[in-house]
Motif scaffolding. Structure first.
Motif, short mmCIF file in Angstrom:
data_model
loop_
_atom_site.label_atom_id
_atom_site.label_comp_id
_atom_site.label_asym_id
_atom_site.label_seq_id
_atom_site.Cartn_x
_atom_site.Cartn_y
_atom_site.Cartn_z
N THR A 163 41.04 45.82 45.27
CA THR A 163 42.49 45.67 45.32
C THR A 163 43.08 46.58 46.38
N ASP A 164 44.27 46.22 46.86
CA ASP A 164 45.00 47.10 47.78
C ASP A 164 46.07 47.89 47.04
N LEU A 165 46.05 47.86 45.71
CA LEU A 165 46.97 48.67 44.93
C LEU A 165 46.62 50.15 45.02
N TYR A 166 47.66 51.00 45.04
CA TYR A 166 47.50 52.44 44.89
C TYR A 166 48.85 53.00 44.45
N ASP A 167 48.83 54.18 43.88
CA ASP A 167 50.09 54.79 43.44
C ASP A 167 50.98 55.04 44.65
N ARG A 168 52.19 54.52 44.62
CA ARG A 168 53.03 54.62 45.81
C ARG A 168 54.49 54.42 45.44
N THR A 169 55.38 54.72 46.40
CA THR A 169 56.80 54.47 46.27
C THR A 169 57.21 53.44 47.31
N VAL A 170 57.98 52.43 46.88
CA VAL A 170 58.43 51.37 47.79
C VAL A 170 59.94 51.25 47.69
N ASN A 171 60.55 50.64 48.71
CA ASN A 171 62.01 50.49 48.76
C ASN A 171 62.45 49.04 48.64
N ASP A 172 61.51 48.14 48.29
CA ASP A 172 61.82 46.72 48.13
C ASP A 172 61.35 46.28 46.76
N ALA A 173 62.23 45.60 46.00
CA ALA A 173 61.87 45.16 44.65
C ALA A 173 60.83 44.04 44.68
N ASP A 174 60.80 43.24 45.75
CA ASP A 174 59.79 42.19 45.87
C ASP A 174 58.48 42.82 46.33
N PHE A 175 57.45 42.67 45.51
CA PHE A 175 56.20 43.39 45.76
C PHE A 175 55.02 42.44 45.65
N SER A 176 54.09 42.55 46.60
CA SER A 176 52.90 41.69 46.61
C SER A 176 51.65 42.56 46.74
N PHE A 177 50.56 42.08 46.16
CA PHE A 177 49.28 42.79 46.26
C PHE A 177 48.16 41.80 45.96
N TYR A 178 46.93 42.22 46.25
CA TYR A 178 45.79 41.37 45.87
C TYR A 178 44.90 42.14 44.91
N ALA A 179 44.20 41.42 44.07
CA ALA A 179 43.25 42.00 43.13
C ALA A 179 42.21 40.92 42.82
N ARG A 180 40.95 41.25 43.00
CA ARG A 180 39.89 40.29 42.72
C ARG A 180 38.64 41.02 42.28
N MET A 181 37.80 40.32 41.55
CA MET A 181 36.54 40.90 41.06
C MET A 181 35.45 40.74 42.11
N LYS A 182 34.48 41.64 42.05
CA LYS A 182 33.30 41.57 42.92
C LYS A 182 32.06 41.78 42.06
N GLY A 183 30.99 41.11 42.43
CA GLY A 183 29.73 41.28 41.72
C GLY A 183 29.75 40.72 40.31
N GLN A 184 30.62 39.73 40.06
CA GLN A 184 30.77 39.21 38.71
C GLN A 184 29.94 37.95 38.51
N SER A 185 29.76 37.58 37.21
CA SER A 185 29.14 36.31 36.87
C SER A 185 30.22 35.24 36.78
N GLY A 186 29.82 34.01 36.51
CA GLY A 186 30.78 32.91 36.47
C GLY A 186 31.75 32.98 35.30
N SER A 187 31.44 33.74 34.26
CA SER A 187 32.30 33.79 33.09
C SER A 187 33.26 34.98 33.10
N ALA A 188 33.27 35.77 34.14
CA ALA A 188 34.12 36.96 34.19
C ALA A 188 35.59 36.56 34.30
N LYS A 189 36.47 37.41 33.74
CA LYS A 189 37.90 37.16 33.77
C LYS A 189 38.65 38.43 34.17
N LEU A 190 39.73 38.23 34.92
CA LEU A 190 40.58 39.35 35.35
C LEU A 190 41.99 39.10 34.87
#
Length: 495
Positions: A163-190
């Motif tokens: 993920t590109d998330l980290y603890d931070r301060t922003v000045n815009d209420a509209d916020f986007s980020f990505y988060a995905r699993m790595k090294g998982q099996s087909g049944s994994a869920k996030l």
């Protein structure tokens, strides 16, 4: 682009005519070009050129912009243009670009992965083996040969969240980020959860933040394996006219002129609720370079080393919630040679605390380029028939004792002050002299202190830089300066 001459010429056009240009800085291969005048010198091969500009708008707000360029200076030698680099990876394949040149002419390139030839045009995809892999680029032309190798270590990914998330301060209420699993099996869920509510999406997420702290939880499960991660994103609205932090006092006026290279900046700032903003929430730049706070007393103090001509001073102050405001000032410095007079201050000294009153009335003292406070104080004492002992080295020097025959006889701490000193836990030293006065006389909290324009700085005489027009008082204290008007810790009495 590719060029055949080491001298590279270009022009800079500022597109927004509403902004005033304050500073233009050009760097080539991370080295600053002094006094850029339209051309730079290139190294053989790849050169990175950055053009960085600082502007102010009509309201004085500071804006910055920069652009990076890559220019190749071609000599008759083989060079490689590639985005490859030595690295560790947890993906089984790697895609990269690569090309070979002889001077400015493109020539055939051979790419090998662990000794096996890899096909491709300018883009190649290599399948990696677990452990260390070697990718080699080679080319030859007219009897010249060149080769370059890169080490890529492949370690298969364990179950994890990328993920590109980290603890931070922003000045815009509209916020986007990505988060995905790595090294998982087909049944994994996030699961992605914002402030207790699950977000919909896959890999990429967009949400609206609430004012203040927002808690984002990433929870992944793959069989018996679990990952639980939390991030705090603080949303702070952009400061407006009613909430922006302000500078309430500063000893600089925009466009002022000073003579000499040294200037001690002093200012105060506060948030919209009237709370003081200290140096840890303040950034100061002079001509683009960061300046560190030297002390905090009633003001925050910074030593400015000015260049001849116009100097751009920029100050950014943040409130506790992260709102900020920018302020910019131009200080014009008239260059002076070392030892050349740069101004005049008014100075006096007294021992009111022991009943001796004023020992030298206010008089003018010349200041010179290169002076420290110690130099000026020593000059003042000599003008008035006194001599001083100074202790320490460099900017740690301070005035430890003043001498003059019979000048200090008959001194005594009055009973009211003596009681305050005693209640403060400062013991009597039992020493005093008729011909000198200095540290540890009368009490173990005694010595010489100074004020500048009514304020007692929190930095020593060896570090202060007096400015033309300052009023300086040298005073004897018996309580670490708390008995001297101008100290933040003064007793509730005017002495």
């Amino acid at each position: 682009e590719r060029v055949k001459k080491a001298l590279y010429k270009f022009t800079i056009t500022h597109k927004n005519k509403a902004l005033a240009v304050q500073k233009v800085q050009v760097t080539v291969n991370d080295s600053i070009v002094n006094q850029f005048s339209g051309s730079v010198s290139l190294h053989a091969g790849k050169n990175t050129i950055r053009v960085a500009c600082t502007y102010t708008d009509k309201s004085g707000q500071v804006k910055r912009a920069y652009k990076d360029y890559t220019v190749y200076f071609d000599k008759k030698e083989i060079t490689f243009d590639t985005d490859l680099a030595d690295k560790d990876t947890d993906t089984e394949s790697i895609t990269f670009s690569a090309a070979a040149f002889y001077g400015s002419d493109k020539i055939p390139l051979t790419v090998k992965v662990n000794g096996e030839k890899l096909s491709g045009g300018e883009t190649f995809t290599a399948q990696l083996s677990e452990g260390e892999n070697t990718i080699t680029l080679s080319a030859e032309k007219d009897g010249s040969k060149a080769e370059k190798s890169f080490k890529i270590k492949y370690t298969p990914a364990e179950f994890s969240i990328d993920t590109d998330l980290y603890d931070r301060t922003v000045n815009d209420a509209d916020f986007s980020f990505y988060a995905r699993m790595k090294g998982q099996s087909g049944s994994a869920k996030l699961s992605v959860i914002l402030n207790g509510k699950k977000l919909s999406g896959r890999d990429n997420y967009t949400c609206t933040l609430q004012s203040g702290d927002n808690r984002i939880r990433l929870y992944a499960k793959d069989g018996d394996k679990k990952i639980d991660r939390y991030f705090t994103v603080t949303y702070v609205p952009i400061a407006d006219d009613t909430t922006r932090p302000e500078i309430t006092y500063i000893n600089v006026t925009n466009g002022q002129t000073v003579k000499g290279s040294g200037f001690t900046l002093r200012f105060n700032a506060q948030d919209y609720q009237g709370g003081r903003i200290y140096a840890d929430k303040t950034e100061v730049w002079l001509n683009g370079l960061s300046v560190e706070c030297i002390a905090q007393d009633r003001n925050s103090a910074y030593y400015l080393q000015l260049s001849g001509g116009a100097n751009l001073l920029e100050i950014r102050v943040y409130d506790p919630e992260g709102r900020y405001a920018d302020h910019a000032y131009t200080i014009n410095s008239v260059s002076a040679q070392k030892g050349e007079q740069t101004g005049v201050i008014t100075m006096s000294f007294d021992a009111d605390t022991i009943g001796l009153g004023q020992l030298a009335a206010g008089s003018e003292v010349a200041i010179y380029e290169g002076d420290t406070g110690v130099d000026v104080i020593e000059r003042f004492l000599q003008q008035n028939g006194f001599t001083g002992d100074f202790t320490g080295k460099g900017d740690q020097r301070y005035l430890s004792r003043i001498h003059k025959s019979g000048a200090f006889s008959g001194g005594a701490v009055n009973s009211e002050l003596a009681e305050l000193v005693k209640n403060d836990g400062i013991a009597d030293s039992g020493t005093q002299y008729a011909d000198s006065l200095g540290e540890f006389d009368y009490t173990y909290g005694s010595g010489w202190v100074y004020t500048v324009n009514g304020n007692m700085p929190a930095y020593g005489m060896g570090k202060v830089n007096f400015t033309d027009g300052d009023t300086v008082r040298l005073a004897f204290t018996v309580a670490y300066g708390r008995d001297i008007t101008g100290s933040q810790d003064s007793y509730d009495k005017t002495w």
